[in-house]
Write a protein that holds these residues in place. Structure first.
Motif, PDB file in Angstrom:
ATOM      1  N   UNK A 137       0.771  -1.243  -0.077  1.00  0.00           N
ATOM      2  CA  UNK A 137      -0.245   0.056  -0.075  1.00  0.00           C
ATOM      3  C   UNK A 137       0.976   1.075  -0.023  1.00  0.00           C
ATOM      4  N   UNK A 138       0.450   2.339  -0.555  1.00  0.00           N
ATOM      5  CA  UNK A 138       1.045   3.781  -0.413  1.00  0.00           C
ATOM      6  C   UNK A 138       1.186   4.089   0.857  1.00  0.00           C
ATOM      7  N   UNK A 139       2.196   4.983   1.127  1.00  0.00           N
ATOM      8  CA  UNK A 139       2.441   5.298   2.578  1.00  0.00           C
ATOM      9  C   UNK A 139       1.064   6.178   2.952  1.00  0.00           C
ATOM     10  N   UNK A 140       0.694   6.176   4.324  1.00  0.00           N
ATOM     11  CA  UNK A 140      -0.413   6.777   4.773  1.00  0.00           C
ATOM     12  C   UNK A 140      -0.500   6.617   6.386  1.00  0.00           C
ATOM     13  N   UNK A 141      -1.214   7.254   6.969  1.00  0.00           N
ATOM     14  CA  UNK A 141      -1.179   7.592   8.269  1.00  0.00           C
ATOM     15  C   UNK A 141      -2.845   7.599   8.355  1.00  0.00           C
ATOM     16  N   UNK A 142      -3.213   7.289   9.898  1.00  0.00           N
ATOM     17  CA  UNK A 142      -4.670   7.419  10.201  1.00  0.00           C
ATOM     18  C   UNK A 142      -4.931   8.844  10.466  1.00  0.00           C
ATOM     19  N   UNK A 143      -6.310   9.178   9.826  1.00  0.00           N
ATOM     20  CA  UNK A 143      -7.331  10.254  10.218  1.00  0.00           C
ATOM     21  C   UNK A 143      -8.112  10.084  11.121  1.00  0.00           C
ATOM     22  N   UNK A 144      -8.145  10.651  12.452  1.00  0.00           N
ATOM     23  CA  UNK A 144      -8.978  10.342  13.472  1.00  0.00           C
ATOM     24  C   UNK A 144     -10.125  11.589  13.737  1.00  0.00           C
ATOM     25  N   UNK A 145     -11.515  11.199  13.687  1.00  0.00           N
ATOM     26  CA  UNK A 145     -12.393  12.409  13.790  1.00  0.00           C
ATOM     27  C   UNK A 145     -12.327  12.914  15.088  1.00  0.00           C
TER      28      UNK A 145
END
Length: 119
Positions: A56-64
């Motif tokens: 997968x491409x590099x990514x980090x979480x987004x927490x609402x």
């Protein structure tokens, strides 16, 4: 910022009103992560990127906003955690969690032999 046993870099985005209820013990937040306003985060939580993944491409979480994250929870990769979701203790989150949903780790399995003794 780095304290004993934690990593919360200045490059991550933290909303206002975040509560680290048990302090920063064991907290790790990726430099690319985004955490919304009024989140409640307990100890030993990882909000980490998928750095090193070959699929997968590099990514980090987004927490609402208003998310509760229980002790020992791990949120990894480019996942979105919807507003007011509740992440239970020791949950491993690698998929999106809808707004207001509850996500928890499986219960422990207790094995018993034919005589009723724990194995």
């Amino acid at each position: 910022m780095c304290f004993s046993g934690c990593s919360v870099p200045f490059s991550c985005t933290l909303g206002s009103g975040i509560c680290f209820r048990h302090g920063l013990s064991g907290i790790f937040i990726s430099g690319k992560a985004v955490v919304g306003d009024n989140c409640f985060i307990l100890h030993q939580v990882t909000i980490g990127s998928n750095y090193g993944s070959t699929k997968r491409p590099f990514a980090a979480p987004v927490v609402g906003n208003g998310v509760f994250i229980g002790a020992g929870a791990k949120i990894i990769g480019g996942v979105a955690i919807g507003a007011r979701a509740r992440i239970g203790a020791n949950a491993l989150v690698v998929e999106d969690v809808p707004e207001g949903a509850v996500c928890f780790a499986p219960k422990s399995l207790i094995k018993v032999d034919a005589e009723g003794e724990r194995t």
